[in-house]
Write a protein that holds these residues in place. Structure first.
Motif, PDB file in Angstrom:
ATOM      1  N   LYS A  47       0.833  -1.211   0.000  1.00  0.00           N
ATOM      2  CA  LYS A  47       0.000   0.000   0.000  1.00  0.00           C
ATOM      3  C   LYS A  47       0.868   1.262   0.000  1.00  0.00           C
ATOM      4  O   LYS A  47       0.621   2.195  -0.767  1.00  0.00           O
ATOM      5  CB  LYS A  47      -0.946  -0.007   1.214  1.00  0.00           C
ATOM      6  N   SER A  48       1.881   1.268   0.857  1.00  0.00           N
ATOM      7  CA  SER A  48       2.763   2.446   0.889  1.00  0.00           C
ATOM      8  C   SER A  48       3.582   2.552  -0.388  1.00  0.00           C
ATOM      9  O   SER A  48       3.769   3.641  -0.925  1.00  0.00           O
ATOM     10  CB  SER A  48       3.695   2.383   2.107  1.00  0.00           C
ATOM     11  N   VAL A  49       4.060   1.416  -0.882  1.00  0.00           N
ATOM     12  CA  VAL A  49       4.810   1.423  -2.143  1.00  0.00           C
ATOM     13  C   VAL A  49       3.940   2.024  -3.248  1.00  0.00           C
ATOM     14  O   VAL A  49       4.397   2.859  -4.038  1.00  0.00           O
ATOM     15  CB  VAL A  49       5.266  -0.014  -2.504  1.00  0.00           C
ATOM     16  N   LEU A 165      -3.128   9.669   1.694  1.00  0.00           N
ATOM     17  CA  LEU A 165      -2.994   9.598   3.149  1.00  0.00           C
ATOM     18  C   LEU A 165      -2.602   8.190   3.575  1.00  0.00           C
ATOM     19  O   LEU A 165      -3.391   7.247   3.441  1.00  0.00           O
ATOM     20  CB  LEU A 165      -4.332  10.003   3.784  1.00  0.00           C
ATOM     21  N   ASP A 166      -1.381   8.046   4.079  1.00  0.00           N
ATOM     22  CA  ASP A 166      -0.843   6.727   4.392  1.00  0.00           C
ATOM     23  C   ASP A 166      -0.992   6.446   5.886  1.00  0.00           C
ATOM     24  O   ASP A 166      -0.087   6.704   6.667  1.00  0.00           O
ATOM     25  CB  ASP A 166       0.620   6.643   3.957  1.00  0.00           C
ATOM     26  N   GLU A 167      -2.157   5.928   6.274  1.00  0.00           N
ATOM     27  CA  GLU A 167      -2.467   5.649   7.677  1.00  0.00           C
ATOM     28  C   GLU A 167      -2.178   6.855   8.574  1.00  0.00           C
ATOM     29  O   GLU A 167      -1.435   6.738   9.550  1.00  0.00           O
ATOM     30  CB  GLU A 167      -1.667   4.434   8.162  1.00  0.00           C
ATOM     31  N   PRO A 168      -2.762   7.992   8.255  1.00  0.00           N
ATOM     32  CA  PRO A 168      -2.383   9.223   8.970  1.00  0.00           C
ATOM     33  C   PRO A 168      -2.815   9.235  10.426  1.00  0.00           C
ATOM     34  O   PRO A 168      -2.300  10.037  11.198  1.00  0.00           O
ATOM     35  CB  PRO A 168      -3.118  10.317   8.185  1.00  0.00           C
TER      36      PRO A 168
HETATM   37 MG   LIG Z   1       2.310   1.105   4.736  1.00  0.00          MG
END
Ligand SMILES: [Mg+2]
Ligand SMILES: Nc1ncnc2c1ncn2[C@@H]1O[C@H](COP(=O)(O)OP(=O)(O)O)[C@@H](O)[C@H]1O
Length: 236
Positions: A47-49, A165-168
């Motif tokens: 997901k972050s990638v 938004l990466d798990e903000p």
């Molecule tokens: Mg991640």
């Protein structure tokens, strides 16, 4: 009228050259104005990638990203990142005060055409439940939740088109998580015809609140239910 396409990724891919592993399989993804996308999936599924690739923060190993219909040329990347803004789970703040952090972007070449707007910042802080005395606080003394609020206000004051938004809120207390959600919702509602969010969340209740288009990621592949209004090809 069809909503404007903000970002269109065509077969973007990422690999780990050192371990010769695919991190993101060639992926098509279209983000239109007005969309609120939620991305879920197991830890380590990419997901972050994917978000960082979409934000052009890491070099692509394949594919292209189009912004308002045009490929983002190398020289355009800083402008693109200004408008399609990636928000990390753990914010990086500079030493100094909250105000130093909020003023920092204007020292960068890409923001030379804009200026720090104290009234704007006060209204954003107000939406996050923070008074103007918050501006003088030292960043070293902020809680994780307060730091995330600063990071978000720092981005929102610059009028992005889309937030990635990466798990903000993943490591925040409920009160801070609520403030972050409120800030983002107000920013989106003010101009929902031109704005969009992609939100990575592990919290099903939050996913329901913040998203209308739900996508799952598994082992570097996006999977969107076929009934969704916009097709996403997750091609191997
Ligand atoms: Mg991640
Ligand atoms: N820059 C990188 N170089 C090599 N491997 C990476 C890099 N970034 C992430 N990975 C690996 O890619 C996989 C997906 O990571 P990530 O996108 O962070 O997962 P998540 O879905 O939890 O956000 C993990 O196995 C991670 O170790």
């Amino acid at each position: 009228m069809a909503a404007a396409t903000l970002v269109e990724a065509k077969r973007i891919a990422r690999r780990d050259a050192q371990r010769d592993q695919v991190l993101l399989h060639p992926t098509d993804f279209t983000l239109r104005a007005g969309q609120r996308v939620v991305l879920t999936g197991p830890s380590g599924s990419g997901k972050s990638v994917f978000l960082r690739a979409l934000a052009l923060l890491d070099p692509l190993d394949g594919g292209t990203v189009h912004w308002h219909g045009r490929p983002v040329a190398h020289g355009l990347v800083p402008r693109y990142r200004r408008h399609i803004a990636y928000v990390r789970q753990r914010p990086a703040l500079i030493d100094g005060t909250v105000e130093d952090n909020l003023r920092y972007p204007y020292s960068l070449a890409v923001y030379r055409d804009t200026a720090f707007d104290a009234a704007r910042v006060r209204s954003l802080l107000d939406a996050a439940g923070r008074g103007s005395d918050f501006l003088a606080r030292a960043t070293a003394e902020l809680s994780g939740g307060e730091a995330q609020i600063v990071a978000l206000v720092r981005v929102l004051q610059l009028d992005p088109e889309a937030l990635l938004l990466d798990e903000p809120t993943a490591s925040l207390d409920p009160e801070s998580a609520n403030a972050v959600e409120t800030l983002i919702a107000q920013w989106f509602e003010r101009e929902r015809a031109t704005r969009a969010t992609v939100w990575v969340s592990h919290d099903p209740a939050q996913a329901q609140r913040v998203g209308t288009r739900h996508i799952t990621m598994r082992a570097g592949v996006l999977d969107e239910p076929a009934s969704a209004p916009v097709a996403v090809g997750a091609l191997r």
